[in-house]
Design a protein around this motif. Structure first.
Motif: not given
Length: 185
Positions: A57-60, A65-67, A71-76, A101-104
């Motif tokens: 239900g979310h983009p993979v 993302k661009l500045p 954010d397309a995702w809810p907080p983790a 991924v490594v940045g997050v």
């Protein structure tokens, strides 16, 4: 029950091909799953990306993302990075955030997001001293690293057992971390 959000991240290693089953298992346990992939992992799953987006239900995501973009995702509530390759583990521990991924996950340490990782490396990579240094560094920063007994145990090169990858242990550890419990780091 209010769903918790799990960021499920994966590198390009054979257990990645089971990610749809892992997502379904996590969803059955009440997680809202957001899938993030390293660039190579996204390439490996390129024909499945749209279906995985429907499943979650979310983009993979595999790119920053661009500045200014929302954010397309809810907080983790928790992050599970599995499988995590030799390159991803070492980049993360060294703070080299060239991919999304490594940045997050690197930023997640500073944000205090409960994070679990399970490497997927062969025994030849496991002999490289940097891997142990990186595992130690991540553990010292509060990341639960499922490596060794009770987690992932390396196989000789070319003899991997992707279906034996201990996904259940990884999901259980993410759940425990999200609930404020952590049996091992």
């Amino acid at each position: 029950m209010t769903s918790r959000t799990l960021y499920l991240f994966g590198s390009a290693a054979p257990p990645l091909f089971d990610v749809a089953k892992v997502i379904e298992t996590a969803q059955a346990d009440g997680w809202d799953v957001c899938l993030g992939l390293t660039p190579t992992a996204a390439h490996w799953l390129r024909e499945s990306i749209d279906g995985l987006a429907v499943l979650t239900g979310h983009p993979v995501r595999s790119k920053y993302k661009l500045p200014g973009e929302p954010d397309a995702w809810p907080p983790a509530d928790a992050i599970l990075f599995a499988p995590a390759t030799f390159n991803s583990i070492n980049s993360w521990a060294l703070g080299l955030t060239q991919n999304f991924v490594v940045g997050v996950v690197a930023e997640g340490i500073g944000k205090g997001i409960p994070t679990v990782t399970m490497p997927c490396v062969n025994a030849a990579y496991a002999q490289h001293r940097q891997l142990d240094r990186s595992v130690t560094e991540l553990r010292e920063q509060g990341v639960t690293v499922l490596y060794g007994e009770g987690g992932f145990v390396p196989n000789p090169p070319g003899s991997g057992k992707p279906t034996a990858y201990p996904w259940e242990a990884a999901l259980a550890a993410a759940k425990h971390r999200a609930e404020g419990r952590d049996e091992r780091q």
